[in-house]
Design an enzyme around this catalytic site. Structure first.
Site, PDB file in Angstrom:
ATOM      1  N   HIS A 175       0.783  -1.172  -0.011  1.00 50.49           N
ATOM      2  CA  HIS A 175      -0.142  -0.043  -0.020  1.00 50.49           C
ATOM      3  C   HIS A 175       0.715   1.428   0.019  1.00 50.49           C
ATOM      4  CE1 HIS A 175      -4.136   1.628   1.154  1.00 50.49           C
ATOM      5  NE2 HIS A 175      -4.302   1.183  -0.026  1.00 50.49           N
ATOM      6  N   HIS A 177      -2.953   2.113  12.514  1.00 49.88           N
ATOM      7  CA  HIS A 177      -2.543   1.523  11.313  1.00 49.88           C
ATOM      8  C   HIS A 177      -3.061  -0.044  11.490  1.00 49.88           C
ATOM      9  CE1 HIS A 177      -0.176   0.613   7.903  1.00 49.88           C
ATOM     10  NE2 HIS A 177       1.093   0.738   8.503  1.00 49.88           N
ATOM     11  N   LYS A 222     -13.315   7.978  18.143  1.00 53.13           N
ATOM     12  CA  LYS A 222     -13.003   7.408  16.902  1.00 53.13           C
ATOM     13  C   LYS A 222     -13.272   5.937  16.651  1.00 53.13           C
ATOM     14  CE  LYS A 222      -9.346   9.264  14.383  1.00 53.13           C
ATOM     15  NZ  LYS A 222      -8.133   9.829  13.950  1.00 53.13           N
ATOM     16  N   ILE A 223     -13.875   5.527  15.371  1.00 50.28           N
ATOM     17  CA  ILE A 223     -14.527   4.372  15.165  1.00 50.28           C
ATOM     18  C   ILE A 223     -13.438   3.598  14.408  1.00 50.28           C
ATOM     19  CG2 ILE A 223     -16.285   2.967  14.508  1.00 50.28           C
ATOM     20  CD1 ILE A 223     -17.014   5.051  16.870  1.00 50.28           C
ATOM     21  N   MET A 224     -12.800   2.511  15.110  1.00 46.70           N
ATOM     22  CA  MET A 224     -11.619   1.821  14.539  1.00 46.70           C
ATOM     23  C   MET A 224     -12.165   0.988  13.278  1.00 46.70           C
ATOM     24  SD  MET A 224      -9.003   2.888  15.774  1.00 46.70           S
ATOM     25  CE  MET A 224      -8.789   4.148  16.915  1.00 46.70           C
ATOM     26  N   GLY A 225     -11.319   1.052  12.209  1.00 45.52           N
ATOM     27  CA  GLY A 225     -11.827   0.369  10.834  1.00 45.52           C
ATOM     28  C   GLY A 225     -12.523   1.378   9.960  1.00 45.52           C
ATOM     29  N   HIS A 266      -9.698   6.706   6.038  1.00 42.67           N
ATOM     30  CA  HIS A 266      -8.337   6.631   5.485  1.00 42.67           C
ATOM     31  C   HIS A 266      -7.736   7.803   5.001  1.00 42.67           C
ATOM     32  CE1 HIS A 266      -5.197   4.849   2.758  1.00 42.67           C
ATOM     33  NE2 HIS A 266      -5.474   3.724   3.708  1.00 42.67           N
ATOM     34  N   ARG A 312     -10.514  -2.145  -1.431  1.00 47.39           N
ATOM     35  CA  ARG A 312     -10.145  -3.593  -0.729  1.00 47.39           C
ATOM     36  C   ARG A 312     -11.174  -4.121  -0.131  1.00 47.39           C
ATOM     37  NH1 ARG A 312      -4.945  -1.676   2.260  1.00 47.39           N
ATOM     38  NH2 ARG A 312      -6.492  -0.112   2.742  1.00 47.39           N
ATOM     39  N   ASP A 333      -9.689  -2.879   6.982  1.00 42.55           N
ATOM     40  CA  ASP A 333      -9.667  -3.509   8.509  1.00 42.55           C
ATOM     41  C   ASP A 333     -11.065  -3.887   8.805  1.00 42.55           C
ATOM     42  OD1 ASP A 333      -6.979  -3.511   8.610  1.00 42.55           O
ATOM     43  OD2 ASP A 333      -6.888  -1.484   9.054  1.00 42.55           O
ATOM     44  N   ARG A 370       2.171  -8.376   4.552  1.00 39.19           N
ATOM     45  CA  ARG A 370       2.751  -6.943   4.131  1.00 39.19           C
ATOM     46  C   ARG A 370       4.389  -7.084   4.050  1.00 39.19           C
ATOM     47  NH1 ARG A 370       0.795  -1.821   4.271  1.00 39.19           N
ATOM     48  NH2 ARG A 370      -0.990  -2.589   3.373  1.00 39.19           N
ATOM     49  N   ARG A 411      16.270  12.181   5.693  1.00 39.34           N
ATOM     50  CA  ARG A 411      16.389  13.092   6.745  1.00 39.34           C
ATOM     51  C   ARG A 411      15.825  14.327   6.620  1.00 39.34           C
ATOM     52  NH1 ARG A 411      16.627  17.245  10.076  1.00 39.34           N
ATOM     53  NH2 ARG A 411      18.305  17.190  11.662  1.00 39.34           N
TER      54      ARG A 411
HETATM   55  N1  COA Z   1     -14.135   7.606  13.351  1.00 39.98           N
HETATM   56  C1  COA Z   1     -14.543   8.839  13.566  1.00 39.98           C
HETATM   57  N2  COA Z   1     -14.249   9.998  12.981  1.00 39.98           N
HETATM   58  C2  COA Z   1     -13.364   9.806  12.033  1.00 39.98           C
HETATM   59  C3  COA Z   1     -12.583   8.450  11.837  1.00 39.98           C
HETATM   60  C4  COA Z   1     -12.945   7.635  12.482  1.00 39.98           C
HETATM   61  N3  COA Z   1     -12.710   6.298  12.200  1.00 39.98           N
HETATM   62  N4  COA Z   1     -11.677   8.767  10.911  1.00 39.98           N
HETATM   63  C5  COA Z   1     -11.725  10.038  10.545  1.00 39.98           C
HETATM   64  N5  COA Z   1     -12.378  10.688  11.474  1.00 39.98           N
HETATM   65  C6  COA Z   1     -12.991  11.994  11.416  1.00 39.98           C
HETATM   66  C7  COA Z   1     -12.131  12.614  12.329  1.00 39.98           C
HETATM   67  O1  COA Z   1     -12.416  13.100  13.553  1.00 39.98           O
HETATM   68  C8  COA Z   1     -11.778  14.103  11.669  1.00 39.98           C
HETATM   69  O2  COA Z   1     -12.793  14.928  11.659  1.00 39.98           O
HETATM   70  P1  COA Z   1     -12.853  16.561  12.287  1.00 39.98           P
HETATM   71  O3  COA Z   1     -12.266  16.999  11.194  1.00 39.98           O
HETATM   72  O4  COA Z   1     -14.187  16.952  12.604  1.00 39.98           O
HETATM   73  O5  COA Z   1     -11.898  16.493  13.384  1.00 39.98           O
HETATM   74  C9  COA Z   1     -11.666  13.858  10.184  1.00 39.98           C
HETATM   75  O6  COA Z   1     -12.791  12.654  10.019  1.00 39.98           O
HETATM   76  C10 COA Z   1     -10.718  13.752   9.506  1.00 39.98           C
HETATM   77  O7  COA Z   1      -9.731  12.743  10.621  1.00 39.98           O
HETATM   78  P2  COA Z   1      -8.159  12.377  10.785  1.00 39.98           P
HETATM   79  O8  COA Z   1      -8.064  11.562  11.577  1.00 39.98           O
HETATM   80  O9  COA Z   1      -7.598  13.893  10.847  1.00 39.98           O
HETATM   81  O10 COA Z   1      -7.667  11.936   9.299  1.00 39.98           O
HETATM   82  P3  COA Z   1      -6.233  11.434   9.246  1.00 39.98           P
HETATM   83  O11 COA Z   1      -6.163  11.173   7.633  1.00 39.98           O
HETATM   84  O12 COA Z   1      -5.380  11.974  10.076  1.00 39.98           O
HETATM   85  O13 COA Z   1      -6.453   9.854   9.636  1.00 39.98           O
HETATM   86  C11 COA Z   1      -6.936   7.566   9.884  1.00 39.98           C
HETATM   87  C12 COA Z   1      -6.697   8.711   8.734  1.00 39.98           C
HETATM   88  C13 COA Z   1      -7.073   6.088   9.076  1.00 39.98           C
HETATM   89  C14 COA Z   1      -5.788   7.472  10.856  1.00 39.98           C
HETATM   90  C15 COA Z   1      -8.357   7.994  10.426  1.00 39.98           C
HETATM   91  O14 COA Z   1      -9.258   7.796   9.789  1.00 39.98           O
HETATM   92  C16 COA Z   1      -8.518   6.918  11.616  1.00 39.98           C
HETATM   93  O15 COA Z   1      -7.902   6.988  12.881  1.00 39.98           O
HETATM   94  N6  COA Z   1      -9.056   5.808  11.506  1.00 39.98           N
HETATM   95  C17 COA Z   1      -9.355   4.823  12.531  1.00 39.98           C
HETATM   96  C18 COA Z   1      -8.134   3.896  12.641  1.00 39.98           C
HETATM   97  C19 COA Z   1      -8.070   3.013  11.352  1.00 39.98           C
HETATM   98  O16 COA Z   1      -9.172   2.232  10.965  1.00 39.98           O
HETATM   99  N7  COA Z   1      -7.042   2.724  10.804  1.00 39.98           N
HETATM  100  C20 COA Z   1      -6.683   1.969   9.645  1.00 39.98           C
HETATM  101  C21 COA Z   1      -6.490   2.722   8.517  1.00 39.98           C
HETATM  102  S1  COA Z   1      -6.452   1.736   6.848  1.00 39.98           S
END
Ligand code: COA
Length: 370
Positions: free
Chosen positions: A182, A217, A250-253, A256, A265, A307, A332, A351
């Site tokens: 990825h 991640h 934050k809701i995992m899964g 992006h 995917r 995920d 991976r 760097r």
């Molecule tokens: N649940 C709830 N809100 C979410 C969210 C989630 N899983 N993912 C993003 N958001 C919201 C954030 O709260 C934020 O809202 P705001 O602008 O009102 O504060 C906005 O969407 C942007 O999110 P942000 O965390 O800044 O995006 P990012 O690009 O930094 O993060 C992830 C991307 C993947 C880290 C993020 O979506 C996340 O934490 N997801 C859950 C973990 C996960 O599933 N990881 C696997 C990735 S393949």
């Protein structure tokens, strides 16, 4: 205040010819679309494509599968280390430690060994994990040298100590393909940063495993399972999720960094979850997951990533939750390896610089005056 540069979002951090993610062309590994790879290839074919740079022909694929089968045994010293790790270790820590230990027992003498080491790790990560698991949880020192030609079948066979069903093998094979590569995600970038110091191959993979372990991640699939396990049916899930969103959890899964509309995917792994729910007659995990997906769409317009439905698909195959992220590692490692090889082939130390937001230069403060 979050700085404009936070998380290196939208920053191009290097060139690569391994993978495209989004950018109008979708997810491709060395130019081959993810849907074609899932429909036509097996994981070993994809690993070969990533590590050697081209698709194998039939003879090369059979030879590669045989090579992986022949690389599944563990050195006695590594078995002793695995036996001595605590029973309550996280399986990701077992793999990180196993990788590090193998790096002392089968040291990389020369960069010419890099493809060999990549394959050795893909072949023996399941052996490390499941040797440790059966030793501590079942009191057995298992034979890791099984002959299954597919890596997915091998993992399930070792885990359950019996031959897996064809559907389970196919699901895990698909999942390995989806997880294989990825682009410049966090763990791959960590591997490249380590590779760019001209460190050894095992150190690069250890950096990547440590990075993948976090819940933002790879660890998201385990957290997604914890979430869906909370609810006994779809109704309860809807109410529970609305409360979590109201509490700004934050809701995992879900979500992006790169994909903004959907994760390409997701549909494949969701279809497997549905199939297992239909086959088993136990639809709870699938229905709860779908209810959560619906609420996230309605309330936040955020989509599930790979995920989320991996959690229920894996669980239907009776894979322990804390092995979800290790499965991601096994797969991976192929992508990480491709990036380490690419980085080394055209290397410059990575760097970057920081934007300084600390105090202005100030006079030294003697200790009595602080
Ligand atoms: N649940 C709830 N809100 C979410 C969210 C989630 N899983 N993912 C993003 N958001 C919201 C954030 O709260 C934020 O809202 P705001 O602008 O009102 O504060 C906005 O969407 C942007 O999110 P942000 O965390 O800044 O995006 P990012 O690009 O930094 O993060 C992830 C991307 C993947 C880290 C993020 O979506 C996340 O934490 N997801 C859950 C973990 C996960 O599933 N990881 C696997 C990735 S393949």
């Amino acid at each position: 205040m979050v700085s404009k540069t936070a998380g290196l979002a939208d920053t191009i951090a290097g060139t690569s010819s391994i993978c495209t993610v989004g950018k109008g062309v979708g997810l491709n590994y060395r130019g081959y679309g993810i849907d074609d790879l899932v429909a036509h290839a097996c994981f070993e074919e994809v690993a070969y494509l990533l590590i050697y740079g081209k698709l194998p022909n039939k003879k090369q694929l059979l030879e590669y599968q045989d090579q992986l089968v022949s690389m599944r045994s563990l050195p006695a010293a590594l078995k002793t280390i695995l036996e001595q790790l605590p029973k309550n270790s996280h399986p990701m820590d077992v793999l990180r430690t196993g990788c590090s230990a193998l790096g002392t027992l089968e040291q990389e003498q020369d960069f010419k060994q890099e493809q060999h080491i990549a394959s050795r790790l893909i072949a023996c990560f399941p052996a490390m994990l499941l040797y440790w698991y059966h030793f501590h949880f079942n009191g057995k020192k298992i034979d890791t040298q099984l002959k299954d030609s597919l890596s997915s079948a091998y993992f399930l066979h070792l885990l359950h100590q019996k031959e897996p069903s064809p559907d389970q093998v196919k699901m895990l094979d698909n999942s390995y393909i989806l997880y294989a590569e990825h682009e410049f995600n966090a763990s791959t970038f960590a591997a490249r940063v380590t590779a760019a110091t001209l460190s050894d191959f095992y150190s690069c993979i250890c950096s990547a495993i440590g990075t993948l372990r976090g819940p933002l991640h790879g660890g998201a699939n385990e957290q997604a399972f914890e979430l869906i396990s909370l609810y006994k049916d779809a109704e309860e899930a809807k109410k529970g999720l609305l409360k979590k969103l109201a509490d700004k959890e934050k809701i995992m899964g879900f979500g992006h960094r790169v994909y903004k509309i959907c994760d390409p995917r997701h549909e494949t792994i969701k279809a497997w979850s549905k199939k297992f729910a239909d086959q088993s007659g136990d639809r709870r995990l699938f229905e709860v997951s779908e209810a959560i997906e619906t609420v996230m769409k309605q309330e936040k317009n955020i989509f599930p990533n790979v995920d989320f439905f991996s959690a229920s698909a894996y669980s239907y195959c009776k894979i322990p939750t804390n092995m979800f992220t290790p499965l991601f590692v096994i797969s991976r490692t192929s992508g990480w390896s491709a990036h380490i090889i690419e980085q080394r082939a055209n290397n410059r130390l990575i760097r970057p610089m920081s934007e300084y937001i600390g105090p202005e230069p100030q006079a030294w403060l003697p200790i009595e005056e602080r």
